[in-house]
Design an enzyme around this catalytic site. Structure first.
Site, short mmCIF file in Angstrom:
data_model
loop_
_atom_site.label_atom_id
_atom_site.label_comp_id
_atom_site.label_asym_id
_atom_site.label_seq_id
_atom_site.Cartn_x
_atom_site.Cartn_y
_atom_site.Cartn_z
N ASP A 79 -10.94 3.75 -5.58
CA ASP A 79 -10.79 3.67 -4.12
C ASP A 79 -9.99 2.41 -3.80
OD1 ASP A 79 -11.07 3.36 -1.37
OD2 ASP A 79 -13.18 3.97 -1.35
N HIS A 80 -8.78 2.60 -3.27
CA HIS A 80 -7.89 1.47 -3.07
C HIS A 80 -8.36 0.55 -1.93
CE1 HIS A 80 -4.58 -0.75 -4.35
NE2 HIS A 80 -3.57 0.08 -4.12
N ARG A 81 -9.33 0.99 -1.13
CA ARG A 81 -9.90 0.10 -0.13
C ARG A 81 -10.75 -0.98 -0.80
NH1 ARG A 81 -13.23 4.37 3.33
NH2 ARG A 81 -13.84 4.81 1.17
#
Length: 465
Positions: free
Chosen positions: A435-437
């Protein structure tokens, strides 16, 4: 569970997982008149996560089953009532059986309720049995009495013999809308087989199709017939429900909520494969399942220990990043009910033998279809082994609520430059989606590089752990 009187008690559909709202009754293990004891399993239900057996919390004699197999019931609905004081007072009319009630005094046939009435499990089928089974149903008062009457023939003089068939065959007949009483048995001792049900379904499908319209062009008929033994069938329709439905919804939610990034690395795992063979002969690993997945799982746990920020979740409501100081390691498993991801609780605290034992138990339980909803909750990071299917690698979708998932590709003998020379080596490709967040490129790369480094040099398990 509630009390309807001092004599009868009711058992409600429980929430067998966190936040589940409904479950489908797959199979009843008891019938009216059966004696049950506290803790005895009375039925098997399928939730959106798994198949679960339900034990009843009191003793008594089964008075009434409120829903037939195949019905989806809301949590909190009464599914079974039990006579906890059998023999006290006058017996309820519904509890009477043909053997207990003289034929001359048989009660008049009750007035048929409007609409389709659910059928008590094990007592034949309802009228218009060619219709599809209900997905939702409401309890039908006096159902036990109706079932007893359904067993009597036209003059009410003798019970009709129940067709012989195994539970899976009965469920298939329900799905296809076939009355087992009209099926010609070919199995040993007059037992109806799956082939018999399919054979009965084929002519029924032909009769149901409008004149001049072929079976292939009738969507309603295709929806009614889940499967067909006909060699010329061009479509098969399978209801989307249970685990498969929940998985599809979760994957859609994950794919369109968390921004996925996937990185890949190809690694020489020759030394890891040698370690696996050595561990198989180690007395401390005796009786345990030792395979490359075990070493890769341990390598991922070490990589998480070295890069703890990867073990987190995104709380959209609170607008917070939740760092987990524990690792519940999920292992994706393909089962007949669909893809499930049970997890090993507190995997970070386990030794290699303990991890091997936990993996063995997880796989065995999943294959038996006995994975509990609790075993699939609270995961933090997941491993999916697509290599067992001969696939080199993939771009896995995150399990909802998790920050990373590692895909393992097939391990193959390939030409590889080793110590300046081209040699045949055991090689695989790993893919890490995150998850790039929560995880930026640097952090994700460090985790994947650490896993690869350990698989190339397994002795790092000792120096880095």
């Amino acid at each position: 569970m509630t009390e309807t009187s001092a004599r009868f008690r009711e058992f409600k559909m429980p929430d067998v997982g966190e936040g589940l709202t409904e479950a489908e009754i797959l199979k009843w293990y008891v019938q009216p008149g059966d004696t049950v004891t506290d803790g005895q399993v009375v039925c098997e239900v399928e939730t959106a996560k798994a198949a679960v057996e339900l034990p009843i919390p009191f003793d008594g004699v089964v008075h009434e089953l409120r829903f037939p197999e195949g019905t989806t019931v809301d949590v909190g609905e009464v599914i079974i009532s039990v006579d906890v004081a059998p023999g006290s007072g006058e017996p309820a009319p519904e509890a009477a059986t043909p053997a207990q009630t003289p034929v001359a005094e048989a009660p008049a046939e009750p007035e048929k309720p409007k609409g389709r009435q659910p059928v008590l499990v094990g007592y034949g089928v309802a009228e218009s049995s060619t219709k599809r089974r209900p997905r939702k149903g409401a309890p039908v008062p006096g159902q036990a009495t109706a079932a007893v009457q359904a067993e009597l023939n036209g003059n009410g003089s003798a019970p009709v013999a129940r067709p012989l068939a195994k539970p899976p065959v009965r469920k298939l007949a329900k799905d296809l809308g076939i009355d087992l009483a009209n099926v010609v048995p070919t199995g040993p001792d007059g037992v109806i087989t799956r082939e018999d049900v399919h054979a009965a379904a084929a002519p029924a499908a032909e009769q149901a199709a409008p004149t001049g319209v072929s079976r292939e062009t009738t969507p309603a008929l295709a929806a009614a017939v889940v499967a067909s033994a006909s060699s010329d069938a061009r479509e098969t329709r399978i209801p989307i429900k249970g685990v498969r439905k929940a998985t599809a919804q979760a994957m859609i939610g994950s794919a369109f909520t968390a921004p996925h990034v996937t990185e890949f690395v190809t690694v020489d795992v020759t030394r890891t494969m040698k370690l696996v063979e050595e561990l198989k002969g180690d007395k401390e690993m005796a009786g345990l399942r030792v395979n490359p997945l075990l070493i890769i799982a341990k390598a991922l746990l070490v990589a998480i220990k070295r890069n703890p920020d990867v073990n987190a979740s995104w709380d959209e409501a609170a607008q917070e990043i939740v760092l987990k100081h524990y690792v519940n390691l999920g292992i994706a498993a393909a089962t007949p009910r669909g893809l499930i991801v049970p997890n090993i609780k507190d995997a970070h605290d386990k030794t290699l033998p303990q991890l091997a034992a936990a993996l063995g138990d997880l796989v065995a339980t999943a294959r038996e279809g006995k994975t509990s909803p609790a075993a699939m909750q609270g995961g933090t990071v997941t491993i999916t082994n697509v290599g067992v299917f001969g696939v080199d690698t993939g771009t896995p979708i995150l399990n909802p609520g998790e920050s990373a998932i590692l895909a393992i590709g097939a391990i193959k003998l390939q030409p590889w430059v080793h110590k300046g020379k081209v040699k045949p080596r055991q090689v695989t490709t790993l893919a890490l989606s995150f998850d790039h967040r929560l995880v930026d490129g640097e952090l994700g790369s460090k985790v994947l590089a650490d896993v690869a480094a350990i698989l190339e040099q397994p002795k790092r398990l000792i120096t880095w752990a």
